[in-house]
Design an enzyme around this catalytic site. Sequence first.
Site, short mmCIF file in Angstrom:
data_model
loop_
_atom_site.label_atom_id
_atom_site.label_comp_id
_atom_site.label_asym_id
_atom_site.label_seq_id
_atom_site.Cartn_x
_atom_site.Cartn_y
_atom_site.Cartn_z
N CYS A 80 40.71 -12.54 26.62
CA CYS A 80 41.43 -11.99 25.71
C CYS A 80 42.82 -11.75 26.18
O CYS A 80 43.84 -12.34 25.46
CB CYS A 80 40.91 -10.56 25.00
SG CYS A 80 39.53 -10.80 24.20
N VAL A 86 31.92 -11.13 20.03
CA VAL A 86 32.47 -10.44 19.01
C VAL A 86 31.32 -10.52 17.85
O VAL A 86 30.93 -9.54 17.31
CB VAL A 86 33.94 -10.54 18.51
CG1 VAL A 86 34.07 -10.05 16.96
CG2 VAL A 86 34.91 -10.18 19.53
N PHE A 134 38.22 -4.12 18.72
CA PHE A 134 38.56 -3.87 20.23
C PHE A 134 37.54 -3.82 21.17
O PHE A 134 37.96 -3.04 22.19
CB PHE A 134 39.35 -2.51 20.11
CG PHE A 134 40.44 -2.61 18.86
CD1 PHE A 134 42.01 -3.02 19.28
CD2 PHE A 134 40.32 -2.26 17.70
CE1 PHE A 134 42.65 -3.11 18.17
CE2 PHE A 134 41.24 -2.09 16.66
CZ PHE A 134 42.55 -2.89 16.77
N PHE A 163 43.95 2.11 32.66
CA PHE A 163 44.52 0.80 32.65
C PHE A 163 45.84 0.80 33.61
O PHE A 163 46.91 -0.02 33.44
CB PHE A 163 45.08 -0.08 31.39
CG PHE A 163 43.95 -0.53 30.67
CD1 PHE A 163 42.94 0.09 30.30
CD2 PHE A 163 43.88 -2.03 30.75
CE1 PHE A 163 41.81 -0.45 29.70
CE2 PHE A 163 42.95 -2.78 30.20
CZ PHE A 163 41.62 -1.79 29.67
N LEU A 164 45.82 1.81 34.67
CA LEU A 164 46.84 1.60 35.74
C LEU A 164 46.25 1.38 37.03
O LEU A 164 46.75 1.83 38.15
CB LEU A 164 47.42 3.25 35.89
CG LEU A 164 48.22 3.40 34.72
CD1 LEU A 164 48.99 4.77 34.67
CD2 LEU A 164 49.59 2.58 34.57
N LYS A 203 45.16 -15.06 26.78
CA LYS A 203 45.37 -15.75 25.53
C LYS A 203 46.07 -15.06 24.45
O LYS A 203 47.06 -15.55 23.67
CB LYS A 203 43.86 -15.92 25.09
CG LYS A 203 43.77 -16.52 23.54
CD LYS A 203 42.32 -16.99 23.23
CE LYS A 203 41.38 -15.78 22.85
NZ LYS A 203 41.51 -15.38 21.67
C1 UDX Z 1 39.90 -6.60 26.51
C2 UDX Z 1 40.29 -5.21 26.03
O1 UDX Z 1 40.19 -4.00 26.28
C3 UDX Z 1 39.72 -5.04 24.59
O2 UDX Z 1 40.02 -3.97 23.66
C4 UDX Z 1 39.90 -6.32 23.59
O3 UDX Z 1 39.08 -6.28 22.45
C5 UDX Z 1 39.34 -7.39 24.51
O4 UDX Z 1 40.07 -7.47 25.63
P1 UDX Z 1 37.97 -7.34 28.02
O5 UDX Z 1 38.70 -8.46 28.24
O6 UDX Z 1 36.59 -7.04 27.95
O7 UDX Z 1 38.71 -6.24 27.07
O8 UDX Z 1 38.25 -6.32 29.79
P2 UDX Z 1 39.24 -5.22 30.03
O9 UDX Z 1 38.19 -3.97 30.49
O10 UDX Z 1 40.06 -4.58 29.02
O11 UDX Z 1 39.79 -5.85 31.64
C6 UDX Z 1 40.78 -6.90 31.21
C7 UDX Z 1 41.28 -7.51 32.37
O12 UDX Z 1 41.98 -6.49 33.08
C8 UDX Z 1 40.21 -7.52 33.57
O13 UDX Z 1 40.58 -8.59 34.37
C9 UDX Z 1 40.21 -6.47 34.40
O14 UDX Z 1 40.00 -6.44 35.76
C10 UDX Z 1 41.86 -6.09 34.30
N1 UDX Z 1 42.46 -4.42 34.48
C11 UDX Z 1 41.98 -3.66 33.50
C12 UDX Z 1 43.18 -4.38 35.42
O15 UDX Z 1 43.46 -5.17 36.46
N2 UDX Z 1 43.66 -2.99 35.66
C13 UDX Z 1 43.24 -1.91 34.78
O16 UDX Z 1 43.49 -0.79 35.10
C14 UDX Z 1 42.30 -2.48 33.78
#
Ligand code: UDX
Length: 476
Positions: free
Chosen positions: A283, A15, A155, A272-273, A286
């Site tokens: 993130c 960040v 974010f 996110f599905l 935690k």
């Molecule tokens: C996340 C948030 O998206 C971001 O806004 C925040 O500031 C920090 O945390 P990040 O941890 O970089 O970002 O990754 P992200 O792309 O959101 O994925 C997080 C986790 O979810 C990964 O392990 C990913 O594989 C999983 N995921 C994501 C899924 O299993 N399915 C999905 O549809 C999307």
Amino acid sequence: MSQPIRIAVVGSGYVGLVAAVCFAEMGHDVICVDNDESKVEALRGGDTLIHEQHLPELLDRYRNNRVQITTDLAEATRTCQVIFIAVGTPQSETGDADLSYVEAVASEIARSINGYKVVVEKSTVPVYTNEWIRRVIERNGVRREDFDVVSNPEFLREGTAVEDFLHPDRIVIGADSDRAAALLSEVYAPLTSGSYYTHPSCVPGDCSDHHPPPALMTSTKSAEIIKHASNAFLALKISFINAVSNLCEAADANVEQVARGIGLDSRIGPKFLRPGIGYGGSCFPKDVAAFRSVAEQMGVDFNLLSEVEKINANQKKRFLAKVRSALWTLRGKRLAVLGLAFKGETDDIRESPAVDLVEMLLAEGSMVVAYDPAAMKRAATELPPSPQMRYATSVEDAARDADALLILTDWTEFGELDLQRLHDMLRYPIVIDGRNLYDPQTMLQHGFTYLSIGRPTATPSREARNPLPESTAVGA
Ligand code: UDX
């Protein structure tokens, strides 16, 4: 643009460093502060220390001119008007965020305040942290009129952090004083006015001068909650689709079709599905734990979040059971593992479900040969090389003579494998895909037994004619 603002950013992790170079890209003068001398040296020399798109170019362009990198927080406080705190807030044993770094930085800032300053929380922190920061600064003898504390959550996602910073969906500014709100609005004016997007060399993304990002002005407490609630909601969405994928498996339905059907409802949306082996990273795990803990401390029942965590942990166990259902016993099996990072296009292995799964496989006595395009160096600290754990130089090196191939991270290149070649290299053509990167029919046409998440298993007719119940299935 309006006058450049002198900004200090404390902490040079994902960040902090991204914020520092992006503020410079927006035209401001930045001092990036870190107490780790070796990190400061590396950054001054142009080493970003993390794998992040656009970051090397931006650091190269601004280091040692518009971005000064230093260990001297006192001097940075004296010369800057706005001080962003972007230090780590790791998870403590109880699930709470450990705010000791934030407190230490706030005290140090307080000792050097020499005029009106705005102290900004950029790290993800629980509600009420702004009040604690305020109290700490006042206890160090600073007059109330000489500072304000603002919450301006970030974010950004790893891998696309620079683009997310410069092309955000929204900019949240939580301020309880007009003076502080006005100063923060000025910091972000190059984005909110759209002027940044008219520069020919601007980092490309979704925003433009016609569609600049909106700034949402809130109270500090609301802003703190917005950050935790956003991450908790996204984690909930993932656990929801993972639970639905389990139902699809039980009912012989296809979760990809179901997710598409749900996501076309504009109230839900398609993002996110994606089902898988569970969310990870620095993130979501935690922040869900911290948000649950904050609610608990404030006497609010938020057990929904415990369920989100439970489903997430269970997803890994279900995947292990899937591997067993394809291979029968795991002891002595040679397994090719593609992916160790917590998601594709990053070298980060923090809370990576892929690393957890490799640990589980090793505990079962499997021999693992793993390949990841960027995360192997980091993974080797958690999973040291041994006769049971080898790191491969390529996908082919991992796949050669393996009893099965497991896909654990959604790297783009893992979805573009030469299937004929892969089939020839594996000892048995079995692919167990924790990220649904392939179409089951295509895999079947190439002769694979293909297991994925929430979709019917694809099995060549020889095995399909003679199916076995999962607990006794022999895949090889
Ligand atoms: C996340 C948030 O998206 C971001 O806004 C925040 O500031 C920090 O945390 P990040 O941890 O970089 O970002 O990754 P992200 O792309 O959101 O994925 C997080 C986790 O979810 C990964 O392990 C990913 O594989 C999983 N995921 C994501 C899924 O299993 N399915 C999905 O549809 C999307």
